[in-house]
Design an enzyme around this catalytic site. Structure first.
Site, PDB file in Angstrom:
ATOM      1  N   HIS A 122     -39.899  24.536  27.812  1.00 46.44           N
ATOM      2  CA  HIS A 122     -38.696  23.854  28.296  1.00 46.44           C
ATOM      3  C   HIS A 122     -37.902  23.259  27.136  1.00 46.44           C
ATOM      4  O   HIS A 122     -36.681  23.464  27.020  1.00 46.44           O
ATOM      5  CB  HIS A 122     -39.112  22.760  29.279  1.00 46.44           C
ATOM      6  CG  HIS A 122     -37.979  22.029  29.921  1.00 46.44           C
ATOM      7  ND1 HIS A 122     -37.713  22.105  31.264  1.00 46.44           N
ATOM      8  CD2 HIS A 122     -37.052  21.188  29.413  1.00 46.44           C
ATOM      9  CE1 HIS A 122     -36.667  21.355  31.554  1.00 46.44           C
ATOM     10  NE2 HIS A 122     -36.256  20.770  30.443  1.00 46.44           N
ATOM     11  N   GLU A 123     -38.586  22.549  26.265  1.00 44.12           N
ATOM     12  CA  GLU A 123     -37.883  21.874  25.169  1.00 44.12           C
ATOM     13  C   GLU A 123     -37.412  22.859  24.101  1.00 44.12           C
ATOM     14  O   GLU A 123     -36.381  22.631  23.462  1.00 44.12           O
ATOM     15  CB  GLU A 123     -38.781  20.793  24.558  1.00 44.12           C
ATOM     16  CG  GLU A 123     -39.251  19.730  25.534  1.00 44.12           C
ATOM     17  CD  GLU A 123     -38.121  19.066  26.311  1.00 44.12           C
ATOM     18  OE1 GLU A 123     -36.972  19.061  25.823  1.00 44.12           O
ATOM     19  OE2 GLU A 123     -38.386  18.568  27.406  1.00 44.12           O
ATOM     20  N   HIS A 126     -34.005  23.999  25.009  1.00 43.26           N
ATOM     21  CA  HIS A 126     -32.986  23.050  24.553  1.00 43.26           C
ATOM     22  C   HIS A 126     -32.733  23.225  23.052  1.00 43.26           C
ATOM     23  O   HIS A 126     -31.586  23.201  22.596  1.00 43.26           O
ATOM     24  CB  HIS A 126     -33.429  21.617  24.827  1.00 43.26           C
ATOM     25  CG  HIS A 126     -33.458  21.244  26.270  1.00 43.26           C
ATOM     26  ND1 HIS A 126     -32.451  21.577  27.148  1.00 43.26           N
ATOM     27  CD2 HIS A 126     -34.370  20.542  26.992  1.00 43.26           C
ATOM     28  CE1 HIS A 126     -32.744  21.108  28.351  1.00 43.26           C
ATOM     29  NE2 HIS A 126     -33.897  20.485  28.277  1.00 43.26           N
TER      30      HIS A 126
END
Length: 243
Positions: A122-123, A126
């Site tokens: 997920h990160e 980003h």
């Protein structure tokens, strides 16, 4: 952000009476001086976090694909420089700090390898968005919404098994519903905006950002899907190199 993972916490003052800390309150260790190696080694949470992180980076296809894509985009990720295991608020599992280009992993809240895999993926999405695009994390809530949509869509946050584990069930369109809901929750966790503002931002960019599948080229609904995507990405790179 998985409830969670927070997107890009950075301190900046908002106009008006209220100051927005951009989610930094959820990551109290960000303002502390780094501990010595000896001090860190005494804490089981930190050791466990580092070991699980290493396992994710070496074996998880979601992470491996994203790391390769970032390297090709000129943003090589280094374990010691770009990941930080820290204590966080109880409601988050990780975050991307765009001010330092670091991924924060909440060592007190990540207890299983599968959870670590999901948080890192997920990160990293980003971080990939931060690398490839001019993302205004702090002043443009639509930019944040777009990256949160992509992270929920592509990281495995909304797989059938994860939704069943959350006691959430649905048929047609459930994946899209999960992505939308989790993107809204992520924005509300790190920005002092109303639910209506978060919903409006997500809805306005949803179609474009949901269909932006880079660098996977597909929605990886499972680890097997992610492995296929990683293999295709490697083959695409070899093909381009031979042109």
């Amino acid at each position: 952000m998985e409830q969670g993972e927070a997107a890009a916490p950075v301190t900046e003052e908002r106009s008006g009476e209220e100051e927005d800390d951009f989610g930094y309150r959820l990551f109290p260790d960000r303002d502390k001086k780094p501990q010595s190696f000896l001090a860190r080694s005494l804490f089981t949470f930190h050791n466990r976090c580092q070991l699980m992180l290493r396992m994710t980076l070496e074996t998880n296809p979601y992470a491996q694909l994203l790391l390769e894509a970032m390297k090709q985009s000129g943003c090589t990720v280094f374990n010691d420089r770009h990941f930080s295991c820290e204590n966080c608020d109880g409601c988050v599992s990780g975050g991307f700090d765009s001010a330092t280009s670091q991924i924060v992993l909440c060592q007190n809240n990540i207890r299983q390898q599968a959870h670590m895999n999901r948080v890192v993926a997920h990160e990293l999405i980003h971080a990939f968005d931060h690398c490839r695009a001019h993302v205004d994390w702090f002043k443009n809530v639509k930019h944040l919404a777009c990256s949160e949509i992509r992270a929920a869509n592509l990281s495995g946050d909304c797989t059938v098994m994860n939704e069943i584990a959350r006691f959430k069930f649905g048929l047609k369109g459930h994946h899209q519903t999960c992505v939308r809901d989790r993107a809204i929750r992520s924005i509300l966790a790190v920005r002092k905006v109303s639910k209506e503002t978060a919903e409006k931002a997500v809805d306005e960019v949803f179609d474009a950002c949901f269909n932006d599948l880079e660098p996977f080229g597909r929605i990886p609904h499972s680890k097997k899907d992610a492995k296929r995507a990683y293999r295709d990405f490697q083959n695409r790179d070899r093909y381009n190199a031979n042109l």
